[in-house]
Design a protein around this motif. Structure first.
Motif, PDB file in Angstrom:
ATOM      1  N   VAL A 189       8.824  -7.997 -12.092  1.00 11.30           N
ATOM      2  CA  VAL A 189       7.982  -9.174 -12.331  1.00 11.30           C
ATOM      3  C   VAL A 189       7.402  -9.687 -11.014  1.00 11.30           C
ATOM      4  CG1 VAL A 189       8.067 -11.634 -12.939  1.00 11.30           C
ATOM      5  CG2 VAL A 189       8.987  -9.938 -14.500  1.00 11.30           C
ATOM      6  N   ARG A 190       8.234  -9.671  -9.970  1.00 17.26           N
ATOM      7  CA  ARG A 190       7.719 -10.133  -8.670  1.00 17.26           C
ATOM      8  C   ARG A 190       6.606  -9.224  -8.171  1.00 17.26           C
ATOM      9  NH1 ARG A 190      13.054 -11.178  -7.722  1.00 17.26           N
ATOM     10  NH2 ARG A 190      13.263  -9.224  -6.615  1.00 17.26           N
ATOM     11  N   SER A 191       6.773  -7.904  -8.358  1.00 19.10           N
ATOM     12  CA  SER A 191       5.715  -6.983  -7.930  1.00 19.10           C
ATOM     13  C   SER A 191       4.462  -7.195  -8.764  1.00 19.10           C
ATOM     14  CB  SER A 191       6.166  -5.527  -8.079  1.00 19.10           C
ATOM     15  OG  SER A 191       7.092  -5.217  -7.071  1.00 19.10           O
ATOM     16  N   LEU A 192       4.661  -7.476 -10.044  1.00 14.28           N
ATOM     17  CA  LEU A 192       3.522  -7.695 -10.936  1.00 14.28           C
ATOM     18  C   LEU A 192       2.749  -8.941 -10.508  1.00 14.28           C
ATOM     19  CD1 LEU A 192       1.923  -7.105 -13.469  1.00 14.28           C
ATOM     20  CD2 LEU A 192       3.726  -8.112 -14.836  1.00 14.28           C
ATOM     21  N   LYS A 193       3.486  -9.945 -10.096  1.00 14.72           N
ATOM     22  CA  LYS A 193       2.853 -11.182  -9.621  1.00 14.72           C
ATOM     23  C   LYS A 193       2.092 -10.943  -8.314  1.00 14.72           C
ATOM     24  CE  LYS A 193       5.401 -14.451  -8.380  1.00 14.72           C
ATOM     25  NZ  LYS A 193       6.760 -14.826  -8.051  1.00 14.72           N
ATOM     26  N   GLY A 194       2.469  -9.866  -7.605  1.00 14.01           N
ATOM     27  CA  GLY A 194       1.728  -9.530  -6.393  1.00 14.01           C
ATOM     28  C   GLY A 194       2.521  -9.682  -5.104  1.00 14.01           C
ATOM     29  N   ASP A 195       3.836  -9.928  -5.199  1.00  9.50           N
ATOM     30  CA  ASP A 195       4.619 -10.107  -3.970  1.00  9.50           C
ATOM     31  C   ASP A 195       4.583  -8.867  -3.069  1.00  9.50           C
ATOM     32  OD1 ASP A 195       5.217 -12.499  -5.036  1.00  9.50           O
ATOM     33  OD2 ASP A 195       7.396 -12.281  -4.998  1.00  9.50           O
ATOM     34  N   PHE A 196       4.746  -7.701  -3.685  1.00  3.47           N
ATOM     35  CA  PHE A 196       4.739  -6.462  -2.897  1.00  3.47           C
ATOM     36  C   PHE A 196       3.349  -6.249  -2.303  1.00  3.47           C
ATOM     37  CE2 PHE A 196       5.050  -1.544  -3.138  1.00  3.47           C
ATOM     38  CZ  PHE A 196       5.516  -1.475  -1.843  1.00  3.47           C
ATOM     39  N   SER A 197       2.329  -6.419  -3.144  1.00 10.94           N
ATOM     40  CA  SER A 197       0.950  -6.240  -2.672  1.00 10.94           C
ATOM     41  C   SER A 197       0.651  -7.207  -1.531  1.00 10.94           C
ATOM     42  CB  SER A 197      -0.038  -6.483  -3.806  1.00 10.94           C
ATOM     43  OG  SER A 197       0.300  -5.692  -4.919  1.00 10.94           O
ATOM     44  N   ASP A 198       1.134  -8.462  -1.652  1.00 10.82           N
ATOM     45  CA  ASP A 198       0.886  -9.446  -0.594  1.00 10.82           C
ATOM     46  C   ASP A 198       1.504  -9.002   0.725  1.00 10.82           C
ATOM     47  OD1 ASP A 198      -0.446 -10.966  -2.390  1.00 10.82           O
ATOM     48  OD2 ASP A 198       1.135 -12.464  -2.669  1.00 10.82           O
ATOM     49  N   ALA A 199       2.722  -8.463   0.624  1.00  9.59           N
ATOM     50  CA  ALA A 199       3.398  -8.012   1.848  1.00  9.59           C
ATOM     51  C   ALA A 199       2.601  -6.874   2.492  1.00  9.59           C
ATOM     52  CB  ALA A 199       4.822  -7.567   1.530  1.00  9.59           C
ATOM     53  N   ILE A 200       2.095  -5.971   1.647  1.00  7.86           N
ATOM     54  CA  ILE A 200       1.309  -4.853   2.174  1.00  7.86           C
ATOM     55  C   ILE A 200      -0.003  -5.369   2.774  1.00  7.86           C
ATOM     56  CG2 ILE A 200       0.076  -2.714   1.545  1.00  7.86           C
ATOM     57  CD1 ILE A 200       3.160  -2.497   1.584  1.00  7.86           C
ATOM     58  N   HIS A 201      -0.631  -6.322   2.073  1.00  9.98           N
ATOM     59  CA  HIS A 201      -1.890  -6.878   2.596  1.00  9.98           C
ATOM     60  C   HIS A 201      -1.671  -7.570   3.940  1.00  9.98           C
ATOM     61  CE1 HIS A 201      -4.293  -5.674  -0.698  1.00  9.98           C
ATOM     62  NE2 HIS A 201      -3.744  -6.481  -1.581  1.00  9.98           N
ATOM     63  N   ALA A 202      -0.527  -8.249   4.071  1.00  9.22           N
ATOM     64  CA  ALA A 202      -0.246  -8.943   5.337  1.00  9.22           C
ATOM     65  C   ALA A 202      -0.151  -7.921   6.474  1.00  9.22           C
ATOM     66  CB  ALA A 202       1.044  -9.750   5.217  1.00  9.22           C
ATOM     67  N   LEU A 203       0.487  -6.785   6.194  1.00 13.27           N
ATOM     68  CA  LEU A 203       0.580  -5.739   7.221  1.00 13.27           C
ATOM     69  C   LEU A 203      -0.804  -5.170   7.536  1.00 13.27           C
ATOM     70  CD1 LEU A 203       3.757  -3.836   5.982  1.00 13.27           C
ATOM     71  CD2 LEU A 203       3.544  -5.186   8.080  1.00 13.27           C
ATOM     72  N   GLU A 204      -1.590  -4.984   6.477  1.00 11.66           N
ATOM     73  CA  GLU A 204      -2.944  -4.465   6.684  1.00 11.66           C
ATOM     74  C   GLU A 204      -3.761  -5.426   7.549  1.00 11.66           C
ATOM     75  OE1 GLU A 204      -5.140  -2.620   3.318  1.00 11.66           O
ATOM     76  OE2 GLU A 204      -3.352  -3.098   2.190  1.00 11.66           O
ATOM     77  N   ALA A 205      -3.588  -6.733   7.276  1.00  8.10           N
ATOM     78  CA  ALA A 205      -4.360  -7.727   8.036  1.00  8.10           C
ATOM     79  C   ALA A 205      -3.997  -7.654   9.519  1.00  8.10           C
ATOM     80  CB  ALA A 205      -4.095  -9.123   7.489  1.00  8.10           C
ATOM     81  N   GLN A 206      -2.707  -7.498   9.800  1.00  8.77           N
ATOM     82  CA  GLN A 206      -2.282  -7.369  11.206  1.00  8.77           C
ATOM     83  C   GLN A 206      -2.892  -6.128  11.846  1.00  8.77           C
ATOM     84  OE1 GLN A 206       1.964  -7.512  11.903  1.00  8.77           O
ATOM     85  NE2 GLN A 206       2.245  -8.944  10.230  1.00  8.77           N
ATOM     86  N   LEU A 207      -2.929  -5.059  11.058  1.00 12.97           N
ATOM     87  CA  LEU A 207      -3.495  -3.814  11.585  1.00 12.97           C
ATOM     88  C   LEU A 207      -4.994  -3.951  11.837  1.00 12.97           C
ATOM     89  CD1 LEU A 207      -1.948  -0.765   9.710  1.00 12.97           C
ATOM     90  CD2 LEU A 207      -2.135  -1.118  12.169  1.00 12.97           C
ATOM     91  N   VAL A 208      -5.673  -4.609  10.918  1.00  6.85           N
ATOM     92  CA  VAL A 208      -7.120  -4.781  11.056  1.00  6.85           C
ATOM     93  C   VAL A 208      -7.415  -5.563  12.331  1.00  6.85           C
ATOM     94  CG1 VAL A 208      -9.136  -5.958  10.087  1.00  6.85           C
ATOM     95  CG2 VAL A 208      -7.640  -4.595   8.604  1.00  6.85           C
ATOM     96  N   GLU A 209      -6.633  -6.615  12.541  1.00  9.84           N
ATOM     97  CA  GLU A 209      -6.850  -7.446  13.717  1.00  9.84           C
ATOM     98  C   GLU A 209      -6.666  -6.621  14.995  1.00  9.84           C
ATOM     99  OE1 GLU A 209      -5.479 -11.910  15.066  1.00  9.84           O
ATOM    100  OE2 GLU A 209      -4.267 -10.747  13.667  1.00  9.84           O
ATOM    101  N   LEU A 210      -5.601  -5.847  14.995  1.00 11.99           N
ATOM    102  CA  LEU A 210      -5.321  -5.010  16.161  1.00 11.99           C
ATOM    103  C   LEU A 210      -6.439  -3.973  16.356  1.00 11.99           C
ATOM    104  CD1 LEU A 210      -3.516  -4.060  18.428  1.00 11.99           C
ATOM    105  CD2 LEU A 210      -2.066  -2.899  16.765  1.00 11.99           C
TER     106      LEU A 210
END
Ligand code: GDP
Length: 449
Positions: free
Chosen positions: A147-168
């Protein structure tokens, strides 16, 4: 980015086969107002549960129930969706489905509704997979995690990592444009620290995902031990109150799952070696082959012995036939009779746990040992319901980051490794995903989802 809808009208019985209080036929497609009108005699009001009579082509009543109409784009699939709630009998559901097919729908493929939802950007790929994982959840922990993954918790964590990578990446690429500057461009971008931070984040996500995947796949345990040492008593004790809320993991055959047991939310699939005797009986031989196949994929060996005797030569003979890679837990049961205290010992040949299956003394030590061996730290609320595909992507992203760290003196190479790491992370949420992979993922769904 909004992707085009798949077009054709699809329909399926969304409730499980068999008898039930209600059954639902679900339809998705373009212009279902007209479709509904031909089925129930009028255009339904959007998003309102309405009493309706479902009629066949001659006007004869098929059933009476509720119609629910969700016009595009505010629906599960992003297209018009119509839900027909009728009486949950197999025949009446088939008649209702057949009527929908007459009206121009075709039978939906497994997962096709969710696939459309993904294509319409209603949810990302990790969320779509969580839909199937929620339906397949074998324990309450697995369900909560899905349910947490469905709500987007996992996706959010991945997006946060992607955002850090994009910035770098942006910083690095910007400094690449000024190679004549005195200071090393990567130092100026503080790249080393930022890279270490992203790598740490990927490690953390990998650990959370690896543990979460255990909630999906369970721990495969081979059980061995001589008759009467207390195997059944121990299994019953381990099952305890948790037994009622476990269902066998889909794909594991019922007869090799001796008890549906979970420990801290991790389902345990237990393969009993007692069935591995010599036999001429064909049916039994097939059972034995299956048991061996289960043993091949097992993670752990649980060897139960009488604490007064320790491991016997018969036990050794069985163990010798099992794959050597299996990590071993030796349970010394009946410590009450052996007059010993509950205890865990770490020995070269594995863990030794001393306990009493009858009183339950020491059983918690065994639970902890099993979870520790599985790499499960038991903080369920931090876990991601991950699949092997996600773990692979995280591992590959991590490798790219390691390669980037090694390429520190070569900014172009460094930037390229960051790009590759970013690409890997994006495959988790489905930003770059090949069509054949999508086919593979959605074909494992149930029909009507
Ligand atoms: P299995 O054949 O290995 O499945 O063994 P069972 O679970 O059927 O147990 C065999 C006998 O040992 C039963 O009479 C149990 O009550 C008894 N037993 C099992 N565990 C213990 C224990 O920890 N202490 C004592 N005293 N008896 C036990």
């Amino acid at each position: 980015m909004t992707r085009p809808s798949a077009g054709a009208t699809i329909a399926a019985i969304a409730t499980p086969p068999g008898r039930g209080g209600i059954g639902v036929v679900r339809v998705s497609g373009a212009d279902l107002a007209n479709f509904a009108e031909r089925l129930i005699g009028r255009a339904p009001i959007p998003r309102r549960a309405e009493r309706a009579v479902f009629r066949d082509a001659t006007g004869r009543e098929i059933d009476e129930g509720l119609a629910l109409y969700f016009p595009a784009p505010r629906s599960y699939t992003g297209d018009d969706v119509l839900e027909l709630h009728g009486h949950g009998g197999p025949v009446v559901m088939q008649m209702l489905l057949r009527r929908c097919l007459e009206l121009g729908a075709r039978v939906a493929e497994p997962g096709e509704f969710t696939r459309r939802a993904f294509l319409a950007d209603k949810l990302d790929l990790a969320q779509a997979e969580a839909v199937a994982d929620l339906i397949d959840a074998a324990t309450e922990s697995a369900a909560r995690c899905a349910v947490r993954s469905l709500k987007g918790d996992f996706s959010d964590a991945i997006h946060a990592l992607e955002a850090q990578l994009v910035e770098l990446r942006m910083l690095v690429e910007a400094t690449l444009d000024f190679p004549e500057e005195e200071i090393d461009p990567l130092d100026r971008a503080n790249a080393r620290e930022r890279l270490a931070r992203v790598a740490g984040g990927v490690d953390q996500a990998l650990s959370q995902a690896r543990q979460g995947s255990l909630l999906r796949t369970g721990l495969h345990v081979v059980l061995a031990g001589q008759p009467n040492v207390g195997k059944s008593s121990l299994l019953n004790r381990l099952a305890g109150e948790e037994r009622a809320i476990v269902t066998p993991i889909p794909g594991t055959t019922r007869d090799t799952v001796r008890e549906a047991i979970q420990i801290g939310g991790v389902p345990l699939n237990i393969v009993d070696t007692a069935g591995l005797r010599e036999t001429a009986d064909e049916v039994e031989r097939l059972g034995i082959e299956r048991t061996w196949r289960e043993i091949e994929r097992a993670d752990l060996l649980l060897l139960i012995v009488d604490a007064r005797e320790g491991v016997t030569t018969e036990d050794e003979a069985i163990v010798a036939k099992l794959p050597a890679r299996l990590r071993r837990v030796v349970v010394h049961n009946k410590i009450d009779l052996a007059r010993r205290a509950p205890q865990v010992m770490h020995a070269a040949d594995g863990e030794h746990v001393f306990l009493c299956a009858i009183t339950g003394e020491g059983v918690d030590l065994l639970r902890e040992s099993l979870l520790a061996l599985a790499g499960f730290e038991g903080r369920e609320e931090d876990l991601f319901m991950a699949r092997e595909r996600h773990l692979d992507a995280l591992r590959r992203a991590r490798e790219c980051l390691t390669a980037a760290a090694e390429a520190f003196g070569q900014p172009e190479l460094f930037a390229e490794e960051l790009r590759l790491a970013h690409h890997e992370l994006a495959t988790i949420t489905g930003e770059f995903t090949a069509d054949d992979l999508l086919g593979e993922i959605f074909s494992r769904f149930c029909i009507g989802k």
